[in-house]
Design a protein around this motif. Sequence first.
Motif, PDB file in Angstrom:
ATOM      1  N   UNK A 140       0.819  -1.213   0.000  1.00 36.77           N
ATOM      2  CA  UNK A 140       0.000   0.000   0.000  1.00 36.77           C
ATOM      3  C   UNK A 140       0.853   1.263   0.000  1.00 36.77           C
ATOM      4  N   UNK A 141       2.136   1.105   0.283  1.00 34.00           N
ATOM      5  CA  UNK A 141       3.023   2.256   0.247  1.00 34.00           C
ATOM      6  C   UNK A 141       3.185   2.921   1.603  1.00 34.00           C
ATOM      7  N   UNK A 142       4.283   3.606   1.736  1.00 35.18           N
ATOM      8  CA  UNK A 142       4.540   4.457   2.901  1.00 35.18           C
ATOM      9  C   UNK A 142       4.609   5.888   2.409  1.00 35.18           C
ATOM     10  N   UNK A 143       3.747   6.722   2.970  1.00 34.44           N
ATOM     11  CA  UNK A 143       3.783   8.135   2.576  1.00 34.44           C
ATOM     12  C   UNK A 143       4.714   8.879   3.525  1.00 34.44           C
ATOM     13  N   UNK A 144       5.822   9.336   2.981  1.00 31.71           N
ATOM     14  CA  UNK A 144       6.816  10.069   3.763  1.00 31.71           C
ATOM     15  C   UNK A 144       6.660  11.559   3.492  1.00 31.71           C
ATOM     16  N   UNK A 145       6.521  12.302   4.548  1.00 29.47           N
ATOM     17  CA  UNK A 145       6.463  13.750   4.444  1.00 29.47           C
ATOM     18  C   UNK A 145       7.633  14.335   5.227  1.00 29.47           C
ATOM     19  N   UNK A 146       8.443  15.117   4.539  1.00 35.14           N
ATOM     20  CA  UNK A 146       9.581  15.772   5.183  1.00 35.14           C
ATOM     21  C   UNK A 146       9.244  17.248   5.356  1.00 35.14           C
ATOM     22  N   UNK A 147       9.333  17.715   6.585  1.00 33.49           N
ATOM     23  CA  UNK A 147       8.951  19.110   6.858  1.00 33.49           C
ATOM     24  C   UNK A 147      10.158  19.921   7.369  1.00 33.49           C
TER      25      UNK A 147
END
Lengths: 115, 110
Positions: free
Chosen positions: A108-115
Motif C-alpha cells: 500500500x506504500x509508505x507516505x513520507x512527508x519531510x517538513x
Amino acid sequence: AAGVIQSPRHLIKEKRETATLKCYPIPRHDTVYWYQQGPGQDPQFLISFYEKMQSDKGSIPDRFSAQQFSDYHSELNMSSLELGDSALYFCASSLGQGFQGTEAFFGQGTRLTVV
Amino acid sequence: AQSVTQLDSHVSVSEGTPVLLRCNYSSSYSPSLFWYVQHPNKGLQLLLKYTSAATLVKGINGFEAEFKKSETSFHLTKPSAHMSDAAEYFCVVSDPKLIFGAGTRLAVHP
C-alpha cells in the motif's frame, strides 16, 4: 491471501532526520523492489534485491541504503532527509528475479512527508 | 533499454461508454507488459499481464488489452466504463524491474 505489507503507512520527519521504511513480501517471494512516487509522478525504481543480494539499482540517492534480510523482508534507510524526499514509497515483491511471466505485487506504500 | 509511452495523460469518458487507454512499448525482444491501476491514495493493483502467450489478455473488472507486435502497442480497453474505474492507469514493461509509463488519469462522468 497475504499481501505485501509496508510499515509505517505514514511518516513525518524533519529535514536532516533519518527514516527507515520496512517491507514484508508475500510469503515465499524472494525478490523485493523499492519504488519512489512523487506527487503526480509515475513510480521510479530505486533498488531491488533477490535472495538477499542487491540485484539492480536505479535512481537511488547515496543518502539512501537498503537491504534484504534472511526472512526476506527489506528495509529502506534514508538519511539526511530533504524536502524533495517527500513521496509515496512502494515496495513490491515477486517470485524469482525477473518479472518475465511473473507479476509483481505492490504494498500500500509508505507516505513520507519531510517538513 | 525497454520503455513504454502512454499516449494520453488524461482521458475522460461518460459512464457506460467504452474506455481506451493507449500504450506503446519499445523493446529489443519480446517483452512482458502489464497494466496497473492506482486509485487515489491507494497502492498499485495489477489489472492484467502479457507474457507472450495469447495476444488478447483479459484482466480484472472487465478490462482487456491486446498485444500488437506490428504496432508495438498494448492498449487497454473496457466496453463500458463505471464510475469506480476513475483512477490512474500505468502501462508497465519488465526489464526485469518494472518500468512505468507516465500514467493516464481516467475520469468517468455520470
